[in-house]
Write an enzyme that holds these catalytic residues in place. Structure first.
Site, mmCIF file in Angstrom:
data_model
loop_
_atom_site.group_PDB
_atom_site.id
_atom_site.type_symbol
_atom_site.label_atom_id
_atom_site.label_comp_id
_atom_site.label_asym_id
_atom_site.label_seq_id
_atom_site.Cartn_x
_atom_site.Cartn_y
_atom_site.Cartn_z
ATOM 1 N N LEU A 105 0.895 -1.155 0.000
ATOM 2 C CA LEU A 105 0.000 0.000 0.000
ATOM 3 C C LEU A 105 0.935 1.206 0.000
ATOM 4 O O LEU A 105 2.009 1.153 0.613
ATOM 5 C CB LEU A 105 -0.873 0.021 1.259
ATOM 6 C CG LEU A 105 -1.969 -1.037 1.354
ATOM 7 C CD1 LEU A 105 -2.717 -0.914 2.681
ATOM 8 C CD2 LEU A 105 -2.960 -0.923 0.195
ATOM 9 N N ASP A 106 0.525 2.284 -0.652
ATOM 10 C CA ASP A 106 1.355 3.489 -0.646
ATOM 11 C C ASP A 106 1.537 3.978 0.784
ATOM 12 O O ASP A 106 0.727 3.665 1.663
ATOM 13 C CB ASP A 106 0.677 4.608 -1.455
ATOM 14 C CG ASP A 106 0.545 4.244 -2.926
ATOM 15 O OD1 ASP A 106 1.300 3.370 -3.390
ATOM 16 O OD2 ASP A 106 -0.332 4.830 -3.587
ATOM 17 N N LYS A 107 2.554 4.792 0.971
ATOM 18 C CA LYS A 107 2.846 5.319 2.312
ATOM 19 C C LYS A 107 1.618 6.011 2.920
ATOM 20 O O LYS A 107 1.322 5.880 4.095
ATOM 21 C CB LYS A 107 4.015 6.305 2.189
ATOM 22 C CG LYS A 107 4.528 6.830 3.504
ATOM 23 C CD LYS A 107 5.777 7.660 3.253
ATOM 24 C CE LYS A 107 6.143 8.459 4.480
ATOM 25 N NZ LYS A 107 7.251 9.380 4.224
ATOM 26 N N THR A 109 -1.565 5.458 2.075
ATOM 27 C CA THR A 109 -2.791 4.649 2.015
ATOM 28 C C THR A 109 -2.974 3.911 3.336
ATOM 29 O O THR A 109 -2.005 3.439 3.928
ATOM 30 C CB THR A 109 -2.716 3.627 0.856
ATOM 31 O OG1 THR A 109 -2.550 4.339 -0.375
ATOM 32 C CG2 THR A 109 -3.993 2.786 0.766
ATOM 33 N N LYS A 193 -5.050 5.601 -7.686
ATOM 34 C CA LYS A 193 -4.794 7.037 -7.895
ATOM 35 C C LYS A 193 -4.666 7.335 -9.393
ATOM 36 O O LYS A 193 -5.203 8.339 -9.887
ATOM 37 C CB LYS A 193 -3.506 7.446 -7.179
ATOM 38 C CG LYS A 193 -3.640 7.400 -5.656
ATOM 39 C CD LYS A 193 -2.308 7.643 -4.975
ATOM 40 C CE LYS A 193 -2.442 7.483 -3.471
ATOM 41 N NZ LYS A 193 -1.154 7.329 -2.799
#
Ligand code: URA
Length: 239
Positions: A105-107, A109, A193
């Site tokens: 997961l992105d930082k 998210t 995104k």
């Protein structure tokens, strides 16, 4: 039959380090099948031998499966020089199993992140052939509408020319700031995104709420985690 060295078993499960097992054996603190063991390298059958450490029964397991409600600000990595990583949130007794995140997961998210040391399961879940669904809740800057639903259903073209697989967009609120749920069956870099960018909108908050048929436990606050049950581990691979 599955035989492993006594010191390996106890260190793998985070009870003691290998040198501590050696000491504990010397002190007569460990028994196997009711016999005090002096040999820390003893081969133990993990399926039937009974290990007692300090009066406490040791239940062996090879794999660990953790559901984390990932907070913003943590990297889905096992090491980083400067940033906080998701393993910083996990207790030492679980870290002994050497878990790693299943996918990323992105930082920024939040939400469902599974951590495990089961490489085969992780590989199966992430395999592009399996199309395991992942559902995200998001807040979007801009009015999300029927057009976006249709576009996402058809597949949209990302900034690098990749055309996404059909995905399911559900609009919870359509306004200046919209709220949606999106189910995708693949995991390209920054996929959600970038999908919204492709229709001229911006994700301002993103949270994963399910993977396969496994849903994020609503009782877990951000940064909290718990072990998965056997049933829940199976749900991860269901579509
Ligand atoms: N899509 C994104 O853009 N970010 C994530 O963290 C997960 C899916």
């Amino acid at each position: 039959m599955s035989k492993l060295r006594l010191d390996k078993i106890l260190s793998h499960m985070g009870y003691l380090s290998r040198s501590e097992v050696k000491k504990a054996c010397k002190q007569g603190l460990i028994s196997v099948n009711n016999k005090i063991v002096k040999d820390y390298g003893l081969q133990v059958d993990t399926t039937k031998d009974e290990i007692i450490l300090n009066g406490e029964k040791v239940v062996y397991k090879e794999f660990i499966y953790i559901m984390l409600n990932k907070p913003d600000g943590y990297l889905s990595a096992t090491y980083d020089k400067k940033d906080k990583i998701v393993l910083d949130l996990i207790d030492k007794k679980y870290l002994a199993f050497e878990p790693f995140p299943v996918g990323r997961l992105d930082k920024d998210t939040e939400g469902l992140l599974v951590l495990t040391n089961d490489g085969k399961l992780s590989h199966r879940i992430l395999s592009p052939k399996k199309h395991i669904p992942k559902t995200y809740y998001a807040k979007i800057k801009g009015k999300v509408d029927e057009f976006d639903i249709k576009e996402f259903e058809k597949g949209v073209t990302l900034d690098d020319g990749y055309v996404t697989m059909p995905s399911t967009l559900k609009i919870l609120k359509s306004d200046e700031i919209s709220e949606i749920e999106l189910t995708i069956h693949e995991g390209k870099f920054h996929q959600v995104k970038r999908m919204f960018e492709s229709v001229g909108k911006k994700v301002i908050y993103l949270k994963r709420i399910s993977m396969g048929k496994l849903e994020l436990d609503k009782n877990l606050a951000l940064g909290e985690y718990r072990e998965l049950t056997e049933e829940e581990v199976k749900l991860l691979e269901e579509r």
